[in-house]
Scaffold this motif. Structure first.
Motif, mmCIF file in Angstrom:
data_model
loop_
_atom_site.group_PDB
_atom_site.id
_atom_site.type_symbol
_atom_site.label_atom_id
_atom_site.label_comp_id
_atom_site.label_asym_id
_atom_site.label_seq_id
_atom_site.Cartn_x
_atom_site.Cartn_y
_atom_site.Cartn_z
ATOM 1 N N GLU A 18 0.825 -1.199 0.000
ATOM 2 C CA GLU A 18 0.000 0.000 0.000
ATOM 3 C C GLU A 18 0.866 1.258 0.000
ATOM 4 O O GLU A 18 0.552 2.235 -0.681
ATOM 5 C CB GLU A 18 -0.945 -0.010 1.200
ATOM 6 C CG GLU A 18 -2.006 -1.105 1.128
ATOM 7 C CD GLU A 18 -2.969 -1.052 2.286
ATOM 8 O OE1 GLU A 18 -2.843 -0.138 3.128
ATOM 9 O OE2 GLU A 18 -3.848 -1.926 2.358
ATOM 10 N N GLU A 19 1.954 1.247 0.760
ATOM 11 C CA GLU A 19 2.859 2.396 0.770
ATOM 12 C C GLU A 19 3.492 2.601 -0.600
ATOM 13 O O GLU A 19 3.676 3.735 -1.041
ATOM 14 C CB GLU A 19 3.963 2.219 1.820
ATOM 15 C CG GLU A 19 3.607 2.757 3.170
ATOM 16 C CD GLU A 19 4.809 2.840 4.103
ATOM 17 O OE1 GLU A 19 5.936 3.050 3.620
ATOM 18 O OE2 GLU A 19 4.609 2.682 5.322
ATOM 19 N N TYR A 20 3.826 1.507 -1.265
ATOM 20 C CA TYR A 20 4.465 1.627 -2.578
ATOM 21 C C TYR A 20 3.500 2.236 -3.589
ATOM 22 O O TYR A 20 3.900 3.069 -4.419
ATOM 23 C CB TYR A 20 4.950 0.265 -3.065
ATOM 24 C CG TYR A 20 5.752 0.342 -4.341
ATOM 25 C CD1 TYR A 20 7.055 0.825 -4.337
ATOM 26 C CD2 TYR A 20 5.200 -0.050 -5.560
ATOM 27 C CE1 TYR A 20 7.795 0.919 -5.509
ATOM 28 C CE2 TYR A 20 5.929 0.036 -6.739
ATOM 29 C CZ TYR A 20 7.232 0.516 -6.701
ATOM 30 O OH TYR A 20 7.951 0.624 -7.864
ATOM 31 N N ALA A 21 2.229 1.853 -3.530
ATOM 32 C CA ALA A 21 1.234 2.458 -4.417
ATOM 33 C C ALA A 21 1.079 3.948 -4.107
ATOM 34 O O ALA A 21 1.000 4.784 -5.011
ATOM 35 C CB ALA A 21 -0.102 1.740 -4.270
ATOM 36 N N LEU A 22 1.062 4.278 -2.813
ATOM 37 C CA LEU A 22 0.977 5.685 -2.409
ATOM 38 C C LEU A 22 2.216 6.444 -2.874
ATOM 39 O O LEU A 22 2.116 7.594 -3.339
ATOM 40 C CB LEU A 22 0.846 5.770 -0.889
ATOM 41 C CG LEU A 22 0.860 7.169 -0.263
ATOM 42 C CD1 LEU A 22 -0.278 8.027 -0.808
ATOM 43 C CD2 LEU A 22 0.790 7.069 1.264
ATOM 44 N N PHE A 23 3.374 5.812 -2.793
ATOM 45 C CA PHE A 23 4.618 6.434 -3.230
ATOM 46 C C PHE A 23 4.537 6.815 -4.710
ATOM 47 O O PHE A 23 4.946 7.910 -5.105
ATOM 48 C CB PHE A 23 5.786 5.477 -2.994
ATOM 49 C CG PHE A 23 7.109 5.980 -3.494
ATOM 50 C CD1 PHE A 23 7.813 6.952 -2.802
ATOM 51 C CD2 PHE A 23 7.663 5.472 -4.661
ATOM 52 C CE1 PHE A 23 9.031 7.415 -3.263
ATOM 53 C CE2 PHE A 23 8.875 5.930 -5.130
ATOM 54 C CZ PHE A 23 9.571 6.903 -4.421
ATOM 55 N N GLY A 24 3.992 5.924 -5.522
ATOM 56 C CA GLY A 24 3.854 6.216 -6.943
ATOM 57 C C GLY A 24 2.982 7.423 -7.190
ATOM 58 O O GLY A 24 3.293 8.266 -8.046
ATOM 59 N N ARG A 25 1.900 7.531 -6.444
ATOM 60 C CA ARG A 25 1.000 8.675 -6.617
ATOM 61 C C ARG A 25 1.658 9.972 -6.159
ATOM 62 O O ARG A 25 1.537 11.014 -6.817
ATOM 63 C CB ARG A 25 -0.298 8.435 -5.838
ATOM 64 C CG ARG A 25 -1.124 7.257 -6.365
ATOM 65 C CD ARG A 25 -2.508 7.251 -5.787
ATOM 66 N NE ARG A 25 -2.528 7.015 -4.335
ATOM 67 C CZ ARG A 25 -2.569 5.824 -3.763
ATOM 68 N NH1 ARG A 25 -2.581 4.719 -4.513
ATOM 69 N NH2 ARG A 25 -2.602 5.695 -2.454
ATOM 70 N N GLU A 26 2.352 9.916 -5.032
ATOM 71 C CA GLU A 26 3.022 11.117 -4.513
ATOM 72 C C GLU A 26 4.169 11.540 -5.427
ATOM 73 O O GLU A 26 4.443 12.731 -5.598
ATOM 74 C CB GLU A 26 3.542 10.864 -3.094
ATOM 75 C CG GLU A 26 2.463 10.702 -2.048
ATOM 76 C CD GLU A 26 1.703 11.996 -1.788
ATOM 77 O OE1 GLU A 26 2.223 13.085 -2.118
ATOM 78 O OE2 GLU A 26 0.576 11.921 -1.252
ATOM 79 N N LEU A 27 4.844 10.562 -6.005
ATOM 80 C CA LEU A 27 5.941 10.858 -6.920
ATOM 81 C C LEU A 27 5.426 11.642 -8.130
ATOM 82 O O LEU A 27 6.028 12.642 -8.543
ATOM 83 C CB LEU A 27 6.590 9.549 -7.369
ATOM 84 C CG LEU A 27 8.028 9.613 -7.876
ATOM 85 C CD1 LEU A 27 8.982 9.921 -6.742
ATOM 86 C CD2 LEU A 27 8.400 8.294 -8.537
#
Length: 276
Positions: free
Chosen positions: A122-131
């Motif tokens: 879930e953090e990795y998916a959030l990371f992609g969006r924030e990036l």
């Protein structure tokens, strides 16, 4: 080189931007300059060029977006309107690059199935969006062209070495979380963009803190733990997870040297990197 036209046609861009990018020829190291040159007639119709030029102005705005700067002066409405044309066009150009893989410019892909089994899925998916929302990759590439240092080559090189080594470690049977390595290594130096004013002299010490702050403010504490802990001087190896060790290793391998007033980044053998 020319941009990938089929990708470009799928993007919702103003016609003035799309037309300029369709006709553009570029080199990878100066693609942002090529975009600015292609759109300059349209930009100059909207506003007089700001002091330092359009690319330097765009870079300052992107840095301010990553880490808001109280000293950052508000831009006139006409300049903001021009940047609203230029910055999405720069993003679009990077998304449509058509060139052979470059380890210091492109992100090494890995099997998306690894994301599903990641403990930070879930953090990795959030990371992609924030990036994407922060335009961090564009900020890196723009810095390469307008600043004397090259954070793009170092950051992307470290990320790729870390990911490649993580994939080999996983293939060898070690319990490595590859997406965690990929995210943490890609933003391990993001805190350097916050080191301004008096903090600029203390980048080697303070960027860990600002990296941690950027990630934890966005609820990515697991990625922050790996990303912010990549110093070898005050950490005990036996207490570090394998993902941290891989990031430290990769950070050693990708080094920059000053040549003619600019930074040149290379991937060094470990023995040479250690001596540096």
């Amino acid at each position: 080189m020319r941009l990938a036209q089929e990708k470009l046609e799928k993007l919702a861009l103003p016609e003035v931007s799309a037309a300029g990018l369709r006709a553009m020829e570029y080199e990878r190291g100066t693609i942002c300059r090529a975009v600015e040159a292609a759109l300059r007639p349209a930009l100059d119709k909207l506003s007089l060029p700001p002091e330092g030029g359009w690319l330097a102005c765009a870079y300052a705005e992107l840095c301010h977006g990553l880490f808001p700067d109280p000293a950052h002066a508000a831009l006139p409405a006409q300049v903001r309107q021009a940047l609203a044309l230029l910055i999405p066009a720069l993003d679009a150009a990077l998304a449509c690059e058509d060139a052979p893989f470059d380890i210091l410019t492109d992100l090494l892909p890995f099997d998306e199935a690894l994301c599903e089994e990641s403990r930070v899925r879930e953090e990795y998916a959030l990371f992609g969006r924030e990036l994407a929302a922060s335009r961090y990759l564009l900020t890196l590439r723009l810095a390469r062209e307008v600043m004397p240092f090259d954070p793009a080559s170092h950051t992307i090189g470290v990320r790729n070495i870390a990911v490649r080594t993580a994939l080999l470690a996983k293939q060898a049977g070690l319990p490595v979380d590859v997406p965690l390595v990929a995210a943490a290594s890609l933003c391990h130096d993001i805190g350097k963009f916050a080191c301004r004013g008096e903090d600029a002299r203390r980048i080697p010490y303070l960027h860990y803190y600002y990296t941690w702050q950027w990630l934890t403010d966005r609820d990515m504490e697991h990625i922050a733990h790996i990303s912010a802990n990549h110093s070898t001087w005050d950490l005990e190896f036996e207490n570090l997870p394998i993902e941290s060790l891989l990031l430290i290793y990769a950070d050693f391998r990708v080094r920059g040297t000053r040549e003619n007033g600019r930074e040149t980044v290379r991937i060094y053998p470990l023995s040479q990197a250690y001596e540096m």
